[in-house]
Every structure is written in structure tokens, then in C-alpha cells.
Scaffold this motif. Sequence first.
Motif, PDB file in Angstrom:
ATOM      1  N   TYR A 135       0.828  -1.207   0.000  1.00 18.67           N
ATOM      2  CA  TYR A 135       0.000   0.000   0.000  1.00 18.67           C
ATOM      3  C   TYR A 135       0.857   1.249   0.000  1.00 18.67           C
ATOM      4  O   TYR A 135       0.546   2.234  -0.646  1.00 18.67           O
ATOM      5  CB  TYR A 135      -0.960  -0.006   1.194  1.00 18.67           C
ATOM      6  CG  TYR A 135      -2.222  -0.752   0.904  1.00 18.67           C
ATOM      7  CD1 TYR A 135      -2.222  -2.154   0.870  1.00 18.67           C
ATOM      8  CD2 TYR A 135      -3.398  -0.085   0.611  1.00 18.67           C
ATOM      9  CE1 TYR A 135      -3.378  -2.837   0.575  1.00 18.67           C
ATOM     10  CE2 TYR A 135      -4.560  -0.763   0.316  1.00 18.67           C
ATOM     11  CZ  TYR A 135      -4.544  -2.155   0.305  1.00 18.67           C
ATOM     12  OH  TYR A 135      -5.685  -2.841  -0.013  1.00 18.67           O
ATOM     13  N   ALA A 136       1.952   1.178   0.767  1.00 22.06           N
ATOM     14  CA  ALA A 136       2.855   2.332   0.754  1.00 22.06           C
ATOM     15  C   ALA A 136       3.402   2.541  -0.650  1.00 22.06           C
ATOM     16  O   ALA A 136       3.514   3.675  -1.131  1.00 22.06           O
ATOM     17  CB  ALA A 136       3.976   2.118   1.755  1.00 22.06           C
ATOM     18  N   SER A 137       3.746   1.440  -1.320  1.00 19.69           N
ATOM     19  CA  SER A 137       4.241   1.556  -2.703  1.00 19.69           C
ATOM     20  C   SER A 137       3.183   2.174  -3.598  1.00 19.69           C
ATOM     21  O   SER A 137       3.478   3.003  -4.458  1.00 19.69           O
ATOM     22  CB  SER A 137       4.595   0.180  -3.267  1.00 19.69           C
ATOM     23  OG  SER A 137       5.577  -0.422  -2.491  1.00 19.69           O
ATOM     24  N   ALA A 138       1.942   1.718  -3.382  1.00 13.51           N
ATOM     25  CA  ALA A 138       0.865   2.263  -4.211  1.00 13.51           C
ATOM     26  C   ALA A 138       0.735   3.762  -3.973  1.00 13.51           C
ATOM     27  O   ALA A 138       0.488   4.530  -4.905  1.00 13.51           O
ATOM     28  CB  ALA A 138      -0.451   1.561  -3.909  1.00 13.51           C
ATOM     29  N   ILE A 139       0.911   4.198  -2.740  1.00 18.55           N
ATOM     30  CA  ILE A 139       0.817   5.632  -2.449  1.00 18.55           C
ATOM     31  C   ILE A 139       1.954   6.383  -3.134  1.00 18.55           C
ATOM     32  O   ILE A 139       1.758   7.433  -3.734  1.00 18.55           O
ATOM     33  CB  ILE A 139       0.865   5.895  -0.928  1.00 18.55           C
ATOM     34  CG1 ILE A 139      -0.283   5.201  -0.232  1.00 18.55           C
ATOM     35  CG2 ILE A 139       0.843   7.385  -0.657  1.00 18.55           C
ATOM     36  CD1 ILE A 139      -1.648   5.740  -0.561  1.00 18.55           C
ATOM     37  N   VAL A 140       3.156   5.816  -3.044  1.00 13.80           N
ATOM     38  CA  VAL A 140       4.286   6.462  -3.716  1.00 13.80           C
ATOM     39  C   VAL A 140       4.021   6.539  -5.211  1.00 13.80           C
ATOM     40  O   VAL A 140       4.246   7.564  -5.857  1.00 13.80           O
ATOM     41  CB  VAL A 140       5.596   5.698  -3.436  1.00 13.80           C
ATOM     42  CG1 VAL A 140       6.722   6.268  -4.289  1.00 13.80           C
ATOM     43  CG2 VAL A 140       5.948   5.770  -1.962  1.00 13.80           C
ATOM     44  N   MET A 141       3.507   5.444  -5.738  1.00 16.19           N
ATOM     45  CA  MET A 141       3.184   5.425  -7.174  1.00 16.19           C
ATOM     46  C   MET A 141       2.175   6.520  -7.489  1.00 16.19           C
ATOM     47  O   MET A 141       2.247   7.205  -8.496  1.00 16.19           O
ATOM     48  CB  MET A 141       2.597   4.049  -7.537  1.00 16.19           C
ATOM     49  CG  MET A 141       2.301   3.911  -9.005  1.00 16.19           C
ATOM     50  SD  MET A 141       3.760   3.616 -10.022  1.00 16.19           S
ATOM     51  CE  MET A 141       4.079   5.195 -10.666  1.00 16.19           C
TER      52      MET A 141
END
Lengths: 801, 382, 269
Positions: free
Chosen positions: B82-88
Motif C-alpha cells: 500500500y505504501a508503494s501504491a501511495i508512492v506510485m
Amino acid sequence: MTNHWVDMINADVVMIMGGNPAEDHPIAMNWLTRTKERGAYIVHVDPRFNRTSSVADVFAKLRSGTDIAFVGGMIKYAIDNNRIQQEYVREYTNASWIVGDGYGFADGLFAGFDPAKKSYDRARWAFALDGQGQPRRDPTLKHPRSVFQLLKAHFSRYDVDTVCRITGTPKEAYLRVCDLYTSTYAPDRAGTWLYAMGTAQHSHGTQNVRSYAILQLLLGNIGVAGGGVNAMRGESNVQGSTDQGLNNDILPGYLKTPVEADTDLATYLKRVTPVTANAQSVNWLQNMPKYVVSLLKAWWGEHARADNDFAFSYLPRQGQGFQGEGYAFLALTHAMLAGDVKGLFCVGQNPAVGGANARLIRAGLDKLDWMVVVDLFEHETAGFWKRPDVDPTKIPTEVFVLPATSAVEKEGSIVNSGRWAQWRYRAVKPIAACRPDLEIIDGLAKAMKRAYEKDGVFPEPIRHLAWDYGHAADPHKVARELNGRYLADVAQPDGTRVAPGTQVAGFAQLRDDGSTMSGNWIYCGGYTEEGNLAARRDATDAPNGIGLYPKWAWVWPMNRRILYNRASVNRKGEPFNPRKWVIRWNAEKKAWEGDVPDGAMPPGAMNPFIMLASGVGQLYAPEMVDGPFPEHYEPVESPVRNPLSKTQSSPCAQVWQSTEFDKYGTAEVFPIVATTYRVSEHWQTGAMSRNMPWLAGLVPSAFVEIGTALAAREGIKSGDRVIVSSARGSIEVYALVTERFQPFFVDGRLIDEIGLPWHWGYAGIVSGDIANDLTASVGDPNTQIPETKVFLCNLRKKTPA
Amino acid sequence: MVLLAIMALGVVLAVVRYAGGIRSVANINNAYPWGWWVGFGIMTMIALGGVGFTITLLVEILGRHRYHALLRPAVLMALLCYASAIVMLMVELGRPWKVWMILVSWAPSAALYEVGWCAFLYLNVLVLEFVQVPLEELGWGRVLKVLRVIYIPIMLLGVTLSHLHQSSLGTLLTLIPHKINVLWWSEQLPLIFLFSAMMAGPALAILEYLAAARWLGFTPNIDMLGGLARIEAWLVGLLLVFRLGDLVIRGAVDAALSWTWFAVSFWVEIGFGLLLPLVLLMMPEVQASRGGLVTACSLVVAGVLLHRLNVAVFGLRVRHWETYVPSFGEIGITLGIAAGAVLVFGVLARMLPIHEELPPTVASQPRATAPAGAWHGARSVS
Amino acid sequence: MTTPSVKPKAMIQDNTRCIGCRACMIACKSWNNRPADHTEFFAGAGYQNPVDLDANNYTLITFNEIVTGAQPDWVFGRQLCMHCEHPACASACPTTALTKTALGPVVFNESRCIGCRACMQACPFLIPKYDYENLNPKIHKCTFCADRIEAGLKPACATVCPTAAISFGDRDDMVAEAKRRIATAPGTYIPEIYGLDDVGGTSVLHLSSVPFEQLGYITGLPKTPMPDLTHRWLRVTPHFFALLYAVFGALTWIMHRRANRSDSKGHTA
């Protein structure tokens, strides 16, 4: 136009031929949209299916340069099918007049042709006169030498098959057009005829228009609502410019320019004032002397007196022109090339791109000592000395560019194709050093006057100019002068007296004794004591409800909106079409109602075409230099032998051959017919529109439109670069392959035709090759207008280096 | 090292994206406004983040404590996904500095609104769930007590929210039936998205556990994994039936049997992403073998990835004059983010007690808060 | 949605009157301060430029050569935002940056836009465009000249069209007029009003002499509003949430109790 734009809504059939109003007069399409809504049909005849065709009901294609064949066939169709408005033709045209024995026609030539001079002895075409010097007449129209019978015989050769063989029009489409358009012969139906440069810019352009006039007269469509012969003028205010006499052969108000033989005023007036013994002809132009003298008084004021011929000697007189070919554009450009022209004022024009045989023109500009350009942008003419293929250091011409303003940055009037003079206020102030043309000319005139005060050759015409339009030139002062005013205390017919300084109410009050002045008699009545009538914006229609809007702006002459409107009523003053009446005689009030009648006299024997010496519509017109009837000739450059007669092209056409640029090609080398035209998005030479980023983004590059069949044979796709060449040069443009431009089946074989929009040059934010490098210095015999609408060319795909 | 390099590349590309605008790195255009970043960087990441709620559901709600060893890795993976998705998202959005606008808007008709809020709340839940681990290490007893009190309601919230936003990502795409090829668009897209996310969870958990075992050097409990594999087989089978049934009911069988790239991609997705793994997972040999499990689960995860990409990117046909192929920049940034996530996971896995080595055979386990085995990466055992 | 004093507006685009002059495109660029396009030749068929709507062109005339038998025809179509009655773009926007106003226009409030481009995906007519090269990009589409119509003026395009191909007025009047034109000239028009009830109705009604797909229009759209597709799922969100929470909570409690009971029965970890 004999009629006007709004009047289109009254038409039952609209013929558009030699014009493309959807692209070149888009605002006018508003009226054609309304016309269609009312159930009218729009017919479009053009070599190419364009944006006008897309909203037309019937499209018929024709090969460029074959308009007379097309319309000639319609004339034959109308006569054969008895689609003639009998009373109109009998009463209001010269159909019944008997032509003298001198007239004849054979093998494509009229009687009296001198091959050495390439001109006709028009005296041969005179009418047969009776003892009183009146033309003999046969009201039954059966006399074999009557105009009607001669007309019928002349056009009997234009049968449908022959016509379609010449024009390449599919027969079915052609018959549909004939049937639809000639249906307007009925008194309660009207057909309007719209045309533009596609008609005019030919070696027989004037005769093209003549053919329209003949057909319209036969159908009774002149002088009626929804009728007329209506030129869609090519520039916003070109109507105004010709009204004010900017052409080489006219003075303001279409007065004729004096020639060398006019040694004094009396001689001149005798030459230009038409006389007639015809008791039924009003012959309004017999009043010419009043307009000439009033003009001279306007120009030279107190220096124009009865004792010095009203300063007539101050007017320049034309000789034979350059190489005997006159002073029109083609002659001018050749004179420049020959080094005969020292200086050029180029005002609102870009001949380096817009003139026929443009390479010749640019070479001629090289020979000038000086040139003054007045325009909004530094266009190709202004920058001719730095064009792509020359060395500026070798060109000695001194060029001045005076920045001008656009229409919205100055006050004044613009006259549309319908003769409506509409006054406009200034919407925005000019930027930087830009000045309205009026201020520029005013400044120039004042400077010249100052210079001529000191010395000069023949200084009087300048020194004595009555030039007073204010410290800052005021267009109102100019407009008031054009209208004219009284210069002395004058008694009126009703006993009152008019004081000097009073504006003249109309040109009927102008006098030839120097007591009135008027800068332009046809504008007399437009700026009266009532005020500036061109500024009126009252949208109330007249009681007859045909879109006259008599209080919207001002129309010359005398606010008459439909010319020759007396032809819309019978001899008793009753309208032929009561539903759409233009004028009618109110017997009780003993006055005319409706539009301003073309001649105020009560209904009766006087004929309606009051501006013609004969008083009637000319089916047979012996004044034309190239023939009293139109005859189909091939264009000067043509791919086919004229199937109709042994005379290949117009025998009187002005065909320049004197310079290295005047070369002509044959179909062996240049088998493809080419034409030139415009697109909605660009204006003329592109001097303005190619400097407008939004417009440049829509149509950025020069291109040629090619039919799919031709493109397939040459292996050309849309977007390819192609070389188009004629005997006069070659250019490189983009190819646009389209279904809308297909070959013509002419005389048993397929002839290809392509088209070039001519808006591009080397200046501007988008540039391209100049289409007019390909066109020729060929002029119409009557007007010398160049034949830029048809020539021969060849094309090939450009192979990458 | 490789991971660092990939991550660094991603950072560089991201800088370019911010300095030069999206156009300087990406091929997305007016006809295809969503591309690799949305398809892979967001949708797939969130689908893979489903491992969190799936394992939590299995262990905490359905009480299958046998699998509790998979819980912490699952939560951490979900958190990082989810953190990656936010960064994305920060790279993908045209104006990432305005993303907070979602939180101050009221747009209940927008699927993305629901996804945004849910994901935001769920991320907080994941943090609260996971933060117990480092706090244990640090010995912050008082905070831990509070966290443990609210654990159950928070955990329930997390699982519920996950159901909502996993399905809402599918709801989002039901809006464009005219753009998504008939093979993938369905009125049941929300359910398809939810079920495939649930299906991805166990597969990802198994893969991660086997990878961690090799990398951290402990022996994985194949039995446990085998049990999960059998559950997974059911999930795969149900989704397969659901997908094919949905295809038939919608009358899209002809499209599936046609010779187009769409059909090819569809059958690759169904065949290699569902059918083959189903067969494999049903085989006891596979359930008992590391290699077999890796193969089968990789196929499942790849199938979910391909599905998301098909629905959101490759299965779209818009204007014929505009095409979309992911650019090097787009792929570079997503790989950089993924590499970063793996890197962080690796670092945390070494530093914190995430992975529990279990004895070879495991009976049912009591509560997960009292692990019986040795923890790897732990400095102390609570 | 509409108060009695505010009647929603609509536009008729009558392609049988359109002469392809593109005054509408230029007026639109002028009113919206769009920069010029840098083109080289034509894009698309005929004189068309550019090939599609984009961030600098909020309306576009398409040039279509249609040949039936030996007779060519040139028919022009116009692309612009349809300002749907139930806009998919507005429903998909998570920050309510796009809203349908009472007067008819679907307006864009750029201060709320986060650039997620859900509107671009959602729009069935493919209208919203993005300036990806901009560092502060935003959505670009026809505004229906909302500021002009609020001031009682007509949209820029309707004001300059020389042939009255573009008409503007109350939606009821425009619908009636469109129907009247088809009824009085059936040979001129195909009996279809594009936008009348497509996707639940729009504010731009197109008339044509040829089938719309021949003019590059997107056809085959449902007659129901697009947002219905997501609304059907999203409206049960709160119910779904409550139900799941309760079920999971119950399950957790049951499993917890079972585990406790088995614990107390003597099974150890």
C-alpha cells in the motif's frame, strides 16, 4: 449585385456558379441557410465538390473554362421548352429588336473581325434603324433577324450532348440543373444567380457574366425579389473601391477616364454621355455632365470654373498604355518589367503572390526605383528584395513600408456586394505607428501640396486641389464631400431656395453649372441634411416584407435595394409576383410603394433599364468588344480542341508574349488542367491570415488537391510532396488526395483537373510556394482580368534526394 | 545491491517526472490516460496488498491459527504494497500535492473517492497493526497495551475496508463497458476484483515465506504451506468457475474463441493464471514440494498481475490513431518503487521479528500473540 | 436539480448546415485563451486539424468524405463536450472538481483537481484532455462558455457560426426544434438526434444527413446514464461495510470462544 445578400431568402432556386460562398463568403451562407429552410433549392456548379457543394441540393461538375457551354445549353433548354417569361422578354428586353445586316456569325467568329488587330469592328453589329433612327422591332419575336431568333439560332448548337461533351458534366446532373433552374421562368418563381472569380477570371470572363444575364432576362429574373445577377465581390470593400473609381479606367461613380482624344470638357462629355432617340428610354446617363462637373468642383473647388472648363485639363488622360495594351494590371506588370515604371504605391495589395504570372511581377519589382507599401504586415511584395532566390545587394529599389490599420481600427464605411454602405465605428485604437489609410493618403497629399507650392512640373492640379478633411483626416468630411453640397444659392423646383453649404439630397439635384459639387454621384443621397444614412441600424423591414430593410445603412443608388425593379411590374405597375412584390403602383396615392422605384415616373411606356441607353435588358449586346452574344471558346491553355467551332480560344483575348516569362504550354507536355481557388481559413495572399497563429494552425501549408484516380496513377498519397509545373514555372506543395475532384469525360477521353489554393508565399509565420507562379498573363478583352482560373500543368511526386 | 541500483534508477526517473512533467517520462496520452502506472503500480500493488487482509481473515477471524506464522509477513507486505501504491500515486497524479483534496471532498458517487478513503484508512490500520512489532522490540509497553486493546476492532476494520476498496477498484472500471474489451468487462467486476485479490493473498504469502526461508536461512514448514495451498486451490477453482461462468452468461464466448491478441492474452491469463495453478495446487506432490509451490503460486500471482493489466490497460481499445505502450520511464519508476519496497522489507525482516521458524509438523496453534518457535531477526523474545 | 427560474440550456449542432468553416474552433480558442497549434499539413481527412480534441482545442470539426455511387459528399461533424445530464466524468471525480450546473454546463473547477484522470477514463465520448507536458497540468474540455451563458450571452461557437448550424437556447425548445427540423425535412436528416437520450440525455443535440459513425462520432452507447453502472455498487457501500463488519466480528468472537473452550479442555500450544 443587382440585388443584395438578404434578398437570397426570396429565391426559389439559387444557382452558384464560378463561386464558393461557403468558403469565400461564409457570413452570406446565413441567408442561404434561411433560403433552404424556406424550401428553396441550391444548385452548385463547380469543377470540384467543395464546402459549398456540401450544402447544395444539386451538384454538377464542369471543366474549368466551359461555363459558356454550360449556360448556353441552359439557354437553349429554356427556349426549346418555352420556359420564357413571355411578357417580360417582349417588353423589357431587346428580344424584339431587329439586328442590321452587318451582323453574322460563322466558325466561332462574329462578323467584322480583324485578325491583325485581334479586334472587331462593332459597327457591323448595329441594329436596323427606322426612319426616326429608332431600332426596328417585331413584338412577335418571329422575325428571323430579331434578336430573339438570332439568339435562338446562335445557341441551337448547344444541345445537351454537345454541352456535356465539352464540360464533362454527367448528362443526368446537367438535365437536372436545367430543369430545376429554368423552372424559375414562372412569374411567381425567382432564381438568383451568384458568381465570383470562377466566372470572372477567364479570357472570356465578361462573356461568362453575359451568359448569366441573358438567361436571367429570358427567365424574367432581373429586377425581381430573389433574382438578379449577383457578383460575390472578392474583397471586403472592393465594391467600395470600384465605386470610388480605383480602377484604371474609371473615375468615382463609374465615370469614364478621359483619353487623349478628349481635348476639352465638351469633347469628353460628348464621348461619354449616351444619347438615344428611343422615346421609351429614360437613358438616365444623359445626366452625365452634371456628375462630371460636380466631381470636378469637388476636386478643384474654386479653381474649377466655367471659364476654365471646370479644370478638366487637370485630369490625366489615358493614351494607348504600355505597348498599346492599356493600363490595367497585366499591362502594369509588363511595364514594370520593362523598366518603364519608376515608383509604385502598393496599398493593401500583395501582387508578388496574388498577381497572375507572379514570377514576372517579382522580376518587375526588381526594376523599380522606389516602392511604398501600405499594409498591416510585411508581406511578400514588401519583402520582395529578400525573397528566397535573389541577392538583396543586387536590388536597388528603395522600399518604404507604412504600417496600416485593419478595418476594426478605423472609422468609415464598407460597401458589401449588395451595394450596402455600412458605416462602422472604430472598435480599438491602432497600435504603435499604424495609421488608417485615410490618414496616410491625407498626409501624403498635404506633403505633396507643400512640395508643389515651391515648384514642380505642371503643379496646378496638385496646388489647386481642394483638400480639406481636417487636421486629423475625418472620414465624415470625406463622406460628406462624396455626397456633395450646394456651392451657391439655388432655386428648387418647388420655389424654395437652398443655401450654399447644404448637403444635396440626391443626384437628381446635381447640376452642371458649377453650383453643386459631389465627390461621387452614386453616393449622393447617402450623407444628407438628415445625417449619415450609412450609419443607420433600424431593422424594420419594408411593408412588402422581402428583406429590404430600407432603414438599415444606405444603399446606392438612392437607397434602391433591388436594381431595375421596374421590371418586376407590368406596364400598369402591377407586380408579376404579388406574393413577393418589390414595388407597386398605388393608383389612389399616385405613388410607388415598396423599394425605391428605378425611375420615379408613373407606370407606362418608359422602359425599366434606365441606366442603359436602350432602356431594355440586353440579350444582344453590341457594346462588348468580343461579341454581342457569348460563345464558348476554350481557355488559352487547353487540353482539347474546341469541339464547337474552328476558333480555339477567345480571338480578342489579351495574350502577352513579349517577355521570357510569357510562355505557354501545350497538352503534350502539360496534360492536366489546373485551377486556383481559396479556402475559408485564409484570406487572399495570406498576408493577414498566415500571420494569425490560429488560422495558420488550421491550414498551414500550401497544397494541391488531386483526384484519387490521378493520384493512384502517379503513386501519390495525401501528405506526399509533389512538384506542380506549368510553362511558366514550377512549385512544390503537399498533395491532398480526394474523391471530390474527379476527371472529366471530354470529347471522348478523360481529362484530369487539379486545384491549388493560392494563399501562400515566402513571408508570414507559415509559408509555402506561390501558386500564381504557374498562371499566365492572359487577359479578358473587355476588362483585362487575368485568366488565373484555368491553365495547363503537369505534376509528379517529389522523389527524395 | 541490484535492488539499490533499480531503486536509484526509479528515483532518477521520478525526479525527471517532477522536473519535466509527466510527458517527459511516460507514454500515457489522451486516449489512454491510465497506463502501466495505474495498471501495475497501483491496481496490481493493491491487489497484492490483499495478502494482508486475506491472511488476517484466515488467521484472526476464521481462527486458522495454524497459519499464524504467515500473519506478520503478510501484514508487512500489505503495508509495503500500500505504501508503494501511495508512492506510485504521487508520481502518477498530475497534481500530487493536491491529493489531500480527496479527504476534504464529499463525492460518494466516485469509486475512486471510496478507494481513496478506504485505502487511506486501511493504511493507517496496517500501520497500527504492524507497529506492534517494532514497539515490542523497543519495549514501549504502555503504547503496546493500548494497541492491543484496540487490535480486534482495528483488525476487523481493516479486513472490512479491504473488501470494500478491493471491490471498488473493480467498480471503477464498470464505468467503461465501451472501452474495455468484452472478455474482461463485466457487471461483476467488483466481485472479480475482490475474489482475485483474495486469491492472490495466500499465493503471495506462500511465495514470500519460501523466499524468506531461503534468504534468512530457516527451514520452512511445508505442511503448513501445503494446507494453505489446498485452501488456495479452492479459491483458484472458484474464481476460475466464476470468470468462465461470467463469460458465458455475458455471451462473450465467441470473443474468447476468436483469433485476436485480446483472446490470446485472455487465455494466457486464464490458462496460466488459473487453470494450470489449479491443477498444480490440487496435486499432493506440489503441495509438498518447495519448487511446486513456488511454481504454482508464481503463476497465480502473475495471473492476477496480468488480469489487472488486461482490464485496466491492454484490454482497452479507444481511438484507432492513438496507441499506448508503456515507456521505459514508466516501467523504470514502478520497478524502482517495487525494488524499494522489497529492499525495505528485507531490511525490516532482518531487524525485526517478522518470520517465525516453526517445527516441521504443527498442530493447531494457540493465539498468535504467544509464538512458540524461534523468531528470526529478533533481538529479544517477548 | 433546476429551480423554476433557471431553465437548463442546450445546443443544437446541425451538420446539414455546417459548412466546415471552423469559425467555432477559432472563437472557442479565442474565448478560452488557447495557444495556436503548430501543424505541418492536415491531420485526418480533408482539411482537418488537429486529428482529435486536445488541451488546446476544445471543439473540433471533422472532415468526412462519403462516396455513394459516383457522387461524392463532404459532411462535417463537430466534436465537443456533450455536457451530459448525468455526467460520467463528474460522477467519477473523487474531489468533485467536475460538476453539472443548473444552467446545463458541466464545469471544471481546476483548484480541486488532483490529476487522477478518472474523468478521462469515464467519459464515454472521450472528451476530457490533459496537458501532460505541463508541470501543473489540468483537464481541458469545452466549458459550454458557462461564464457567457450566465451573463445571458450565447456560447462563443454559437455566436459566430455563420449558417446557424449551432443553435442555443432552453433545452426544451432545442429538443422541440430538433424534432421539428427532422419532421419537416425528412429527406435531409436521418431520423436520429444524437445526444437526445444517449447516456441518459445530454445538452448537445446533433443532427446529421448521414449516419453518425460516418462522421467519427462514437455510437452504440447505452441510453441509460453511465454513472448508474457504478452507482449500483457504490450505494450499498455503507450496508456492505456494516454487514461485513458484523459478520467478521461475529466470526472472530465465535472462533475466539471455540479456541478458549478447546484450551480449557486441555490442549496446549
